[in-house]
Design an enzyme around this catalytic site. Structure first.
Site, PDB file in Angstrom:
ATOM      1  N   HIS A 211       0.904  -1.243  -0.070  1.00 24.72           N
ATOM      2  CA  HIS A 211       0.060   0.087   0.061  1.00 24.72           C
ATOM      3  C   HIS A 211       0.448   1.372   0.083  1.00 24.72           C
ATOM      4  O   HIS A 211       2.150   1.418   0.621  1.00 24.72           O
ATOM      5  CB  HIS A 211      -1.283   0.206   1.370  1.00 24.72           C
ATOM      6  CG  HIS A 211      -1.626   1.010   1.428  1.00 24.72           C
ATOM      7  ND1 HIS A 211      -1.055   1.907   2.211  1.00 24.72           N
ATOM      8  CD2 HIS A 211      -3.193   0.872   1.487  1.00 24.72           C
ATOM      9  CE1 HIS A 211      -3.237   3.191   1.771  1.00 24.72           C
ATOM     10  NE2 HIS A 211      -3.859   2.505   1.665  1.00 24.72           N
TER      11      HIS A 211
ATOM     12  N   ASP B   2       2.662  -4.172   8.055  1.00 28.77           N
ATOM     13  CA  ASP B   2       1.563  -3.614   8.204  1.00 28.77           C
ATOM     14  C   ASP B   2       0.779  -4.589   8.162  1.00 28.77           C
ATOM     15  O   ASP B   2       0.165  -5.346   7.305  1.00 28.77           O
ATOM     16  CB  ASP B   2       1.768  -3.197   6.684  1.00 28.77           C
ATOM     17  CG  ASP B   2       0.232  -2.012   6.361  1.00 28.77           C
ATOM     18  OD1 ASP B   2      -0.831  -2.777   7.321  1.00 28.77           O
ATOM     19  OD2 ASP B   2       0.622  -1.779   4.753  1.00 28.77           O
TER      20      ASP B   2
ATOM     21  N   GLN C 194      -4.367  -5.007   6.619  1.00 29.74           N
ATOM     22  CA  GLN C 194      -5.155  -5.956   6.478  1.00 29.74           C
ATOM     23  C   GLN C 194      -5.115  -7.466   6.877  1.00 29.74           C
ATOM     24  O   GLN C 194      -6.492  -8.150   6.605  1.00 29.74           O
ATOM     25  CB  GLN C 194      -5.499  -6.047   4.901  1.00 29.74           C
ATOM     26  CG  GLN C 194      -5.524  -4.670   4.177  1.00 29.74           C
ATOM     27  CD  GLN C 194      -6.883  -5.054   3.688  1.00 29.74           C
ATOM     28  OE1 GLN C 194      -7.965  -5.042   4.515  1.00 29.74           O
ATOM     29  NE2 GLN C 194      -6.812  -2.982   3.573  1.00 29.74           N
TER      30      GLN C 194
ATOM     31  N   LYS D  91     -10.080   0.076  10.071  1.00 33.22           N
ATOM     32  CA  LYS D  91     -10.709  -1.944   9.482  1.00 33.22           C
ATOM     33  C   LYS D  91     -10.598  -2.274   9.940  1.00 33.22           C
ATOM     34  O   LYS D  91     -11.177  -4.214   9.185  1.00 33.22           O
ATOM     35  CB  LYS D  91      -9.737  -1.878   8.740  1.00 33.22           C
ATOM     36  CG  LYS D  91      -8.921  -0.649   7.236  1.00 33.22           C
ATOM     37  CD  LYS D  91      -8.026  -1.023   6.470  1.00 33.22           C
ATOM     38  CE  LYS D  91      -6.807  -0.056   5.981  1.00 33.22           C
ATOM     39  NZ  LYS D  91      -7.634   0.531   4.841  1.00 33.22           N
TER      40      LYS D  91
ATOM     41  N   CYS E  18      -4.807   2.556  -3.567  1.00 30.95           N
ATOM     42  CA  CYS E  18      -3.973   3.220  -3.375  1.00 30.95           C
ATOM     43  C   CYS E  18      -2.892   2.183  -3.227  1.00 30.95           C
ATOM     44  O   CYS E  18      -1.995   2.061  -1.795  1.00 30.95           O
ATOM     45  CB  CYS E  18      -4.150   3.064  -1.273  1.00 30.95           C
ATOM     46  SG  CYS E  18      -4.680   4.986  -1.308  1.00 30.95           S
TER      47      CYS E  18
HETATM   48  C1  LIG Z   1      -2.360  -2.535   3.754  1.00 34.84           C
HETATM   49  C2  LIG Z   1      -2.623  -1.599   3.977  1.00 34.84           C
HETATM   50  N1  LIG Z   1      -1.971  -0.453   4.876  1.00 34.84           N
HETATM   51  C3  LIG Z   1      -2.695   0.619   4.975  1.00 34.84           C
HETATM   52  C4  LIG Z   1      -3.386   1.329   5.214  1.00 34.84           C
HETATM   53  C5  LIG Z   1      -3.741   2.554   5.385  1.00 34.84           C
HETATM   54  O1  LIG Z   1      -4.099   2.804   6.236  1.00 34.84           O
HETATM   55  P1  LIG Z   1      -5.393   4.174   7.028  1.00 34.84           P
HETATM   56  O2  LIG Z   1      -5.600   4.542   6.471  1.00 34.84           O
HETATM   57  O3  LIG Z   1      -5.746   3.579   8.397  1.00 34.84           O
HETATM   58  O4  LIG Z   1      -3.581   4.606   8.115  1.00 34.84           O
HETATM   59  C6  LIG Z   1      -4.239   0.819   4.157  1.00 34.84           C
HETATM   60  C7  LIG Z   1      -5.760   0.871   4.082  1.00 34.84           C
HETATM   61  O5  LIG Z   1      -5.727   1.440   3.136  1.00 34.84           O
HETATM   62  C8  LIG Z   1      -4.120  -0.581   3.561  1.00 34.84           C
HETATM   63  O6  LIG Z   1      -4.335  -1.651   3.793  1.00 34.84           O
END
Ligand SMILES: Cc1ncc(COP(=O)(O)O)c(C=O)c1O
Lengths: 151, 421
Positions: free
Chosen positions: B138, B215, B218, B241, B379
């Site tokens: 991401h 990270d 998910q 999430k 993203c």
């Molecule tokens: C795999 C992953 N990493 C990071 C993020 C970023 O999360 P947040 O926008 O809640 O900080 C997301 C959210 O879309 C994600 O799916």
């Protein structure tokens, strides 16, 4: 199908999106690139301006049906117009697709075929799709090599 | 999977069949109609809906126990403090982290990764040093490292992915070098749903003495997470999430690493004493929690994780696994549909394109069928480029989704094809 969807995806729009007109590069002409980061749409618009008049206009790129049809119909609409007339058309077009819902509807003779985009105003997130080719055209008219983004 | 039993059992009993209708009843927002059709919410990877328990927890804070934390000597403040620190223990248990003081509350995954880049990264990365990520990440697990590298002269290395959407472990191992200072990879890909072999990646990295950040944005909503079993060194996730509020999330980090890291933000709560000559920083985790935190959000995040733990992450994962398989089988029947991402192990996400139809148009037409999916690059632009598509349509599943909803998606896609293909 719902009324709004039918309004958005008019036959003419679907036709232009499936078989876009003027879908080719004009390497010698002035050009600009447009990008919509939200959906990854990209369009390069070419205008051949001779003695202040759009002699030819075309585009290449990939996008959703609304942006493809908009680009296709735009290139048809601006041929033979002066740069100033093309910009004025854009302003009218923009007013049409961003009209507040209570002011939508009514005839738009000055827009000709482009009036089929009236349904876009019900879909705020799709306004950028319809206007991207026009922003890009404007950039191409103002000078070669520009890049515009909807964001 | 648990063995089905005849007698009705509470949804939370560990051996009860997974009763998705009972779970749905916990989520008030799902009871609505969109354009005259029942809402089919298939965008939980973007942000997930909230159970009543979370909504109640947040409002209870404001109705009954709200005051600032860490500061008051009066009853209300101590109640707020107790609930707030209780949430930290909940996160610790949920991740099976060794200690509660290793849990840092932040706005979410993005802020957590930025924290590590700013503190650990700036301290350790010297010109020519390397950060290793994968081609599946991401943007929030790419851009903080690019910024760090710009500031320090570090170099960002990227392990490529296969046509199936799996990280190439041979390449990852090859890219681990004496200059690698950190490996940062996702637990589950938000764009493709690939479950990464985190344990294996950690083994490879640790063999070279390199710490690993996961990270988990998910991971937490879909899989049982045990940071000790994974062996990683940092784990980041977002509350929104995981059926909790937005604007709150957490970073777990090994105490020894967190203690050696400089603070992130300066301000109140992160200090022990301040004079104009010298400031002494607070102990972890407070060193990283400057300013008044998201008090109610943190407590409600705790409630979300308690809710999940009450159902059981093993059962949730098993249910979703079956539902995802069902979705793959159902979607495969749609003419012209091509899956993007066909990893052997997946969770929560089906990404696809439909021949002759732009994902954006799919999204608009499906909306009129009540079906909410995400369309775009998710993203993860490098992933889109890898598969040479400008965008995909993504249906993401959660514990409250049903086979009937998958069927509604498929029926909607047939309508899309009628219109465009
Ligand atoms: C795999 C992953 N990493 C990071 C993020 C970023 O999360 P947040 O926008 O809640 O900080 C997301 C959210 O879309 C994600 O799916």
């Amino acid at each position: 199908m719902s009324e709004e969807l039918r309004e958005l995806y008019q036959e003419v729009i679907l036709d232009h999106s499936k078989r876009p007109r003027n879908f080719r590069a004009l390497p010698e002409a002035s050009q600009a690139e447009g990008f919509n980061p939200l959906c990854g749409d990209r369009a390069t618009v070419f205008v051949d301006l001779q003695d202040g008049t759009v002699k030819d206009a075309s585009f290449v790129g990939s996008g959703c049906s609304i942006s493809t049809a908009s680009a296709s119909m735009m290139t048809e609409a601006v041929k033979g117009k002066s740069a100033a007339e093309a910009e004025e058309l854009f302003q009218r077009f923009h007013a049409l697709i961003t009209a507040p819902p209570d002011q939508a509807g009514g005839a738009h003779p000055e827009l000709g075929k482009l009036a089929v985009f009236a349904g876009v105003c019900e879909f705020p997130v799709r306004v950028k799709c319809a206007s991207l080719p026009w922003h890009t055209l404007k950039a191409a008219l103002q000078g070669a090599g520009a890049t515009v983004s909807t964001e | 999977m648990s063995t089905p039993k005849v007698a009705p059992a509470p949804a939370s009993a560990p051996d009860a069949p997974f009763d998705v209708e009972r779970i749905r009843a916990d989520f008030p927002i799902l009871r609505q109609q969109v354009h005259g059709k029942p809402l089919v919410y298939l965008d939980s990877a973007n942000t997930a809906q909230k159970p009543q328990a979370v909504i109640d927890a947040e409002s209870r804070v404001y109705r009954e126990i709200y005051a600032n934390v860490h500061r008051g000597v009066y009853d209300l403040s101590m109640k707020a403090e107790k609930a707030f620190e209780g949430a930290r223990h909940t996160v610790q248990r949920f991740l099976n982290a060794p200690e509660a003081r290793e849990i840092v509350f932040l706005r979410g995954t993005t802020e957590a990764i930025n924290l590590v880049a700013h503190t650990f990264g700036r301290q350790r990365v010297k010109p020519g040093d390397e950060i290793l990520i994968s081609g599946l990440e991401h943007h929030s697990n790419i851009v903080p490292w690019q910024l760090l590298c710009e500031q320090t002269g570090g170099v960002l290395k990227v392990a490529p992915i296969t046509d199936e959407g799996e990280i190439r472990l041979d390449e990852l191992e090859r890219l681990l070098s004496p200059r690698t200072r950190l490996v940062s990879v996702g637990h589950v890909s938000n764009a493709l749903g690939t479950v990464n072999p985190v344990r294996r990646i950690v083994e490879m990295a640790h063999a070279q003495g390199v710490p690993v950040l996961v990270d988990g944005a998910q991971g937490v909503p879909h899989l049982p997470v045990d940071v000790q079993a994974l062996g990683c060194d940092f784990y980041a996730f977002s509350g929104h999430k995981a059926f909790g509020p937005s604007g709150i999330g957490a970073l777990w980090g090994r105490a020894s690493l967190l203690e050696a890291m400089p603070p992130f933000h300066g301000g109140g709560d992160m200090i022990l004493s301040v004079t104009f000559e010298k400031t002494t920083y607070n102990v972890i985790p407070y060193k990283f929690e400057a300013g008044t935190p998201n008090i109610a959000g943190t407590i409600a995040l705790g409630a979300a994780l308690e809710y999940l733990a009450g159902i059981g992450m093993d059962r949730i994962a098993a249910y979703e696994h079956e539902l995802l398989a069902y979705a793959h089988d159902a979607l495969r029947e749609v003419p012209g549909l091509r899956f993007i991402g066909t990893a052997r192990e997946k969770a929560g996400v089906v990404s696809f394109v439909l021949e002759g139809v732009h994902p954006h148009d799919m999204g608009t037409v499906l909306d009129y069928e009540g079906v909410a999916i995400r369309t775009g690059h998710h993203c993860a632009q490098p992933v889109m480029e890898r598969f040479r598509v400008p965008a995909t349509a993504r249906a993401s599943l959660a514990l409250y989704n049903t086979r009937g909803e998958v069927d509604a998606l498929v029926a909607g896609l047939h309508k899309v094809r009628e219109m465009f293909a």
